[in-house]
Design a protein around this motif. Sequence first.
Motif, mmCIF file in Angstrom:
data_model
loop_
_atom_site.group_PDB
_atom_site.id
_atom_site.type_symbol
_atom_site.label_atom_id
_atom_site.label_comp_id
_atom_site.label_asym_id
_atom_site.label_seq_id
_atom_site.Cartn_x
_atom_site.Cartn_y
_atom_site.Cartn_z
ATOM 1 N N MET A 153 0.832 -1.202 0.000
ATOM 2 C CA MET A 153 0.000 0.000 0.000
ATOM 3 C C MET A 153 0.869 1.256 0.000
ATOM 4 O O MET A 153 0.650 2.167 -0.790
ATOM 5 N N ALA A 154 1.856 1.297 0.890
ATOM 6 C CA ALA A 154 2.719 2.474 1.009
ATOM 7 C C ALA A 154 3.518 2.716 -0.269
ATOM 8 O O ALA A 154 3.706 3.866 -0.679
ATOM 9 N N ASN A 155 3.967 1.645 -0.909
ATOM 10 C CA ASN A 155 4.753 1.779 -2.135
ATOM 11 C C ASN A 155 3.895 2.115 -3.349
ATOM 12 O O ASN A 155 4.303 2.873 -4.222
ATOM 13 N N THR A 156 2.703 1.541 -3.412
ATOM 14 C CA THR A 156 1.823 1.733 -4.564
ATOM 15 C C THR A 156 1.054 3.042 -4.489
ATOM 16 O O THR A 156 0.802 3.681 -5.513
ATOM 17 N N PHE A 157 0.693 3.435 -3.274
ATOM 18 C CA PHE A 157 -0.104 4.655 -3.065
ATOM 19 C C PHE A 157 0.549 5.531 -1.992
ATOM 20 O O PHE A 157 -0.016 5.723 -0.909
ATOM 21 N N PRO A 158 1.724 6.076 -2.278
ATOM 22 C CA PRO A 158 2.426 6.862 -1.265
ATOM 23 C C PRO A 158 1.685 8.132 -0.850
ATOM 24 O O PRO A 158 1.950 8.684 0.223
ATOM 25 N N GLN A 159 0.735 8.580 -1.668
ATOM 26 C CA GLN A 159 -0.021 9.780 -1.343
ATOM 27 C C GLN A 159 -1.087 9.521 -0.277
ATOM 28 O O GLN A 159 -1.612 10.459 0.316
ATOM 29 N N LEU A 160 -1.421 8.249 -0.028
ATOM 30 C CA LEU A 160 -2.438 7.937 0.971
ATOM 31 C C LEU A 160 -1.839 8.004 2.369
ATOM 32 O O LEU A 160 -0.706 7.604 2.596
ATOM 33 N N GLU A 161 -2.647 8.504 3.289
ATOM 34 C CA GLU A 161 -2.205 8.617 4.678
ATOM 35 C C GLU A 161 -2.690 7.400 5.473
ATOM 36 O O GLU A 161 -3.888 7.127 5.525
ATOM 37 N N PRO A 162 -1.770 6.666 6.092
ATOM 38 C CA PRO A 162 -2.187 5.568 6.965
ATOM 39 C C PRO A 162 -2.713 6.140 8.282
ATOM 40 O O PRO A 162 -2.110 7.060 8.846
ATOM 41 N N VAL A 163 -3.861 5.629 8.730
ATOM 42 C CA VAL A 163 -4.454 6.046 10.002
ATOM 43 C C VAL A 163 -4.980 4.808 10.716
ATOM 44 O O VAL A 163 -5.290 3.792 10.087
ATOM 45 N N LEU A 164 -5.065 4.903 12.027
ATOM 46 C CA LEU A 164 -5.638 3.822 12.824
ATOM 47 C C LEU A 164 -6.857 4.381 13.527
ATOM 48 O O LEU A 164 -6.748 5.273 14.368
ATOM 49 N N LYS A 165 -8.041 3.916 13.121
ATOM 50 C CA LYS A 165 -9.302 4.364 13.709
ATOM 51 C C LYS A 165 -10.113 3.145 14.099
ATOM 52 O O LYS A 165 -10.205 2.196 13.325
ATOM 53 N N TRP A 166 -10.691 3.190 15.282
ATOM 54 C CA TRP A 166 -11.481 2.078 15.789
ATOM 55 C C TRP A 166 -10.672 0.782 15.765
ATOM 56 O O TRP A 166 -11.185 -0.281 15.429
ATOM 57 N N ASN A 167 -9.375 0.898 16.064
ATOM 58 C CA ASN A 167 -8.416 -0.217 16.051
ATOM 59 C C ASN A 167 -8.364 -0.921 14.699
ATOM 60 O O ASN A 167 -8.103 -2.118 14.620
ATOM 61 N N THR A 168 -8.611 -0.177 13.641
ATOM 62 C CA THR A 168 -8.556 -0.720 12.288
ATOM 63 C C THR A 168 -7.600 0.102 11.442
ATOM 64 O O THR A 168 -7.760 1.326 11.336
ATOM 65 N N PRO A 169 -6.610 -0.533 10.835
ATOM 66 C CA PRO A 169 -5.735 0.182 9.914
ATOM 67 C C PRO A 169 -6.517 0.636 8.680
ATOM 68 O O PRO A 169 -7.237 -0.151 8.061
ATOM 69 N N MET A 170 -6.380 1.917 8.358
ATOM 70 C CA MET A 170 -7.088 2.503 7.218
ATOM 71 C C MET A 170 -6.144 3.396 6.439
ATOM 72 O O MET A 170 -5.106 3.807 6.946
ATOM 73 N N PHE A 171 -6.558 3.717 5.231
ATOM 74 C CA PHE A 171 -5.819 4.649 4.394
ATOM 75 C C PHE A 171 -6.794 5.716 3.925
ATOM 76 O O PHE A 171 -7.916 5.399 3.508
ATOM 77 N N THR A 172 -6.364 6.972 4.010
ATOM 78 C CA THR A 172 -7.220 8.090 3.635
ATOM 79 C C THR A 172 -6.529 8.953 2.583
ATOM 80 O O THR A 172 -5.309 8.901 2.416
ATOM 81 N N ASP A 173 -7.332 9.738 1.900
ATOM 82 C CA ASP A 173 -6.837 10.697 0.915
ATOM 83 C C ASP A 173 -7.556 12.009 1.202
ATOM 84 O O ASP A 173 -8.787 12.037 1.215
ATOM 85 N N HIS A 174 -6.835 13.067 1.452
ATOM 86 C CA HIS A 174 -7.358 14.385 1.823
ATOM 87 C C HIS A 174 -8.440 14.269 2.910
ATOM 88 O O HIS A 174 -9.448 14.955 2.886
ATOM 89 N N GLY A 175 -8.213 13.379 3.866
ATOM 90 C CA GLY A 175 -9.115 13.221 5.004
ATOM 91 C C GLY A 175 -10.328 12.350 4.765
ATOM 92 O O GLY A 175 -11.155 12.172 5.653
ATOM 93 N N THR A 176 -10.466 11.792 3.566
ATOM 94 C CA THR A 176 -11.601 10.918 3.283
ATOM 95 C C THR A 176 -11.142 9.458 3.216
ATOM 96 O O THR A 176 -10.045 9.155 2.759
ATOM 97 N N PHE A 177 -11.978 8.595 3.707
ATOM 98 C CA PHE A 177 -11.691 7.160 3.770
ATOM 99 C C PHE A 177 -11.539 6.577 2.364
ATOM 100 O O PHE A 177 -12.361 6.825 1.488
ATOM 101 N N ILE A 178 -10.475 5.778 2.176
ATOM 102 C CA ILE A 178 -10.283 5.082 0.906
ATOM 103 C C ILE A 178 -10.462 3.574 1.107
ATOM 104 O O ILE A 178 -11.218 2.939 0.393
ATOM 105 N N ILE A 179 -9.766 2.999 2.099
ATOM 106 C CA ILE A 179 -9.909 1.565 2.364
ATOM 107 C C ILE A 179 -9.416 1.252 3.774
ATOM 108 O O ILE A 179 -8.505 1.892 4.278
ATOM 109 N N GLY A 180 -10.055 0.266 4.380
ATOM 110 C CA GLY A 180 -9.598 -0.287 5.648
ATOM 111 C C GLY A 180 -9.137 -1.715 5.409
ATOM 112 O O GLY A 180 -9.766 -2.444 4.642
ATOM 113 N N ILE A 181 -8.017 -2.080 6.024
ATOM 114 C CA ILE A 181 -7.491 -3.434 5.869
ATOM 115 C C ILE A 181 -7.245 -3.987 7.257
ATOM 116 O O ILE A 181 -6.322 -3.578 7.960
ATOM 117 N N ASP A 182 -8.095 -4.900 7.656
ATOM 118 C CA ASP A 182 -8.127 -5.450 8.998
ATOM 119 C C ASP A 182 -7.855 -6.951 8.928
ATOM 120 O O ASP A 182 -7.866 -7.530 7.847
#
Length: 122
Positions: free
Chosen positions: A27-56
């Motif tokens: 994910m980090a290599n393919t989409f370096p523009q996405l921000e990794p975040v941890l919400k509700w104990n779930t790893p997620m990736f966001t773009d400009h503050g909007t949810f893109i995908i969660g990978i749990d």
Amino acid sequence: MELFTSYIKGFDNPEHRERLEEIYAWMANTFPQLEPVLKWNTPMFTDHGTFIIGIDAAKHHMSFAPEAVTMTRFADDIKEAGYSATKGLFRIKWNQPVDYELLKRMIEFNIEDKAGHEGFWR
């Protein structure tokens, strides 16, 4: 993916930890523009503050949650890949390969579809 280190360490099975590290690194290599975040104990990736995908992860599978709109659009591809699915996520068993091309198309769709979106969820 330092942010997800403690989450990954929570899994007893070293093979599961390794798979998660591999996916998060992809994910980090393919989409370096996405921000990794941890919400509700779930790893997620966001773009400009909007949810893109969660990978749990769970005992028997990994869950990929791209939101219902994306699930509907890619339902046939998900089924063809052999993954089980619900309205909002699909599951890849630990012994199944990850279809990175499908995952990439889904994420690209979400990034484009949510480009002007201002909220976290659709």
